[in-house]
Design an enzyme around this catalytic site. Structure first.
Site, PDB file in Angstrom:
ATOM      1  N   SER A 173       0.104   7.376   2.261  1.00 46.85           N
ATOM      2  CA  SER A 173      -0.155   7.290   0.825  1.00 46.85           C
ATOM      3  C   SER A 173      -1.623   7.578   0.560  1.00 46.85           C
ATOM      4  O   SER A 173      -2.316   8.125   1.425  1.00 46.85           O
ATOM      5  CB  SER A 173       0.262   5.908   0.314  1.00 46.85           C
ATOM      6  OG  SER A 173       0.287   5.882  -1.098  1.00 46.85           O
ATOM      7  N   ASN A 174      -2.126   7.240  -0.601  1.00 46.48           N
ATOM      8  CA  ASN A 174      -3.538   7.438  -0.920  1.00 46.48           C
ATOM      9  C   ASN A 174      -4.017   6.299  -1.819  1.00 46.48           C
ATOM     10  O   ASN A 174      -3.232   5.426  -2.184  1.00 46.48           O
ATOM     11  CB  ASN A 174      -3.756   8.813  -1.562  1.00 46.48           C
ATOM     12  CG  ASN A 174      -2.959   8.943  -2.841  1.00 46.48           C
ATOM     13  OD1 ASN A 174      -3.228   8.255  -3.819  1.00 46.48           O
ATOM     14  ND2 ASN A 174      -1.936   9.796  -2.834  1.00 46.48           N
ATOM     15  N   ARG A 175      -5.291   6.349  -2.211  1.00 44.82           N
ATOM     16  CA  ARG A 175      -5.906   5.198  -2.885  1.00 44.82           C
ATOM     17  C   ARG A 175      -5.706   5.168  -4.393  1.00 44.82           C
ATOM     18  O   ARG A 175      -6.265   4.308  -5.072  1.00 44.82           O
ATOM     19  CB  ARG A 175      -7.401   5.189  -2.562  1.00 44.82           C
ATOM     20  CG  ARG A 175      -7.697   4.752  -1.133  1.00 44.82           C
ATOM     21  CD  ARG A 175      -9.181   4.937  -0.782  1.00 44.82           C
ATOM     22  NE  ARG A 175     -10.030   4.800  -1.946  1.00 44.82           N
ATOM     23  CZ  ARG A 175     -11.116   5.509  -2.160  1.00 44.82           C
ATOM     24  NH1 ARG A 175     -11.513   6.419  -1.288  1.00 44.82           N
ATOM     25  NH2 ARG A 175     -11.838   5.311  -3.243  1.00 44.82           N
ATOM     26  N   SER A 176      -4.927   6.080  -4.942  1.00 44.59           N
ATOM     27  CA  SER A 176      -4.775   6.082  -6.414  1.00 44.59           C
ATOM     28  C   SER A 176      -4.232   4.738  -6.898  1.00 44.59           C
ATOM     29  O   SER A 176      -3.222   4.242  -6.404  1.00 44.59           O
ATOM     30  CB  SER A 176      -3.838   7.219  -6.840  1.00 44.59           C
ATOM     31  OG  SER A 176      -3.520   7.075  -8.213  1.00 44.59           O
TER      32      SER A 176
ATOM     33  N   ALA B 152      -1.403  11.162  -8.047  1.00 44.21           N
ATOM     34  CA  ALA B 152      -1.909  11.710  -6.779  1.00 44.21           C
ATOM     35  C   ALA B 152      -0.702  11.875  -5.848  1.00 44.21           C
ATOM     36  O   ALA B 152      -0.408  11.002  -5.017  1.00 44.21           O
ATOM     37  CB  ALA B 152      -2.951  10.771  -6.186  1.00 44.21           C
TER      38      ALA B 152
END
Ligand code: PMT
Length: 211
Positions: free
Chosen positions: A21-24, A88
């Protein structure tokens, strides 16, 4: 007008308990949804997993993976005047999801990744809704944003520099540069995401009238 706004990250499963995943945080997308509602517009908010309460007046579609977001966006397009792709969305996902938890071993483990389907690129070139993409960049912001405007077939792209921890991802503030298809460029300087979102919704409405 009818807005479809995407927000937050996607999660691409590796096994039943792990994902990429990512930090959004979803803050920017949720602020845009709220700003559009404040201006009297209808909003469908397609959200990845975030820890935020959505605006009460929005119709919310919760998704987890990039494939679910792809289907949700395509499902909502018939009712759209403006699509804002603030989410994102992962660019890659594991080639396969293990059915059982991958066991720890002493040797290195490689994960094969394959590209996800690009939602913006999948949209028809001839369409009757206005498409706003985002560009999250850490270097050469203008160059990469202009490339995404062209290659991702958007009417407008909103670039933010995500290398600065005080703005962009996770933070309460942002600073954006907007690139339009006709070469025009507008800047919104650093401010809380709610303020950026209100300014952005105004620019989207003005620009979409000319489209
Ligand atoms: O959520 P916050 O913490 O508030 O942070 C806000 C933000 C930094 C996430 C937001 O402002 C932002 O920049 N969103 C876009 C993030 C991103 O994925 O950018 P990108 O440059 O990798 O992608 C370009 C565009 O393609 C985006 O509109 C994205 O939604 C879209 N995309 C990406 C991958 C994919 N498979 N399909 C897509 O349509």
């Amino acid at each position: 007008m009818k807005f479809v706004v995407t927000a937050g990250p996607t999660r691409e499963p590796i096994d039943p308990i792990r994902f990429l995943s990512n930090r959004s945080s979803g803050k920017m997308g949720y602020a845009i949804a709220s700003a559009a509602i404040e201006e009297g517009h209808e909003v469908i908010l397609i959200s990845g997993p975030v820890a935020l309460s959505p605006p009460v007046a929005a119709r919310v579609i919760q998704v987890t993976t990039s494939d679910e977001m792809y289907e949700a966006v395509h499902g909502a397009l018939a009712k759209t005047d403006v699509l804002v792709m603030c989410a994102a969305v992962a660019d890659y996902k594991p080639a396969a999801t293990a059915k059982e938890k991958i066991k720890k071993r002493d040797e290195a483990l490689s994960l094969e990744l394959v590209p996800t389907r690009d939602i913006l690129k999948s949209l028809p070139k001839t369409r009757d809704y206005f498409v706003v993409g985002f560009a999250a960049e850490t270097d050469d912001v203008e160059k990469h944003a202009r490339e995404k405007l062209r290659h991702k077939n958007c009417n407008m792209i909103v670039a933010n520099d995500v290398s600065d921890s005080a703005s962009g991802m996770e933070s309460d503030e942002n600073a954006v540069t907007i690139f339009l298809g006709d070469g025009e460029m507008k800047k919104i300087s650093r401010a809380p995401k709610e303020k950026i979102a209100r300014a952005l919704v105004k620019i989207i409405l003005e620009t979409s009238k000319r489209f």
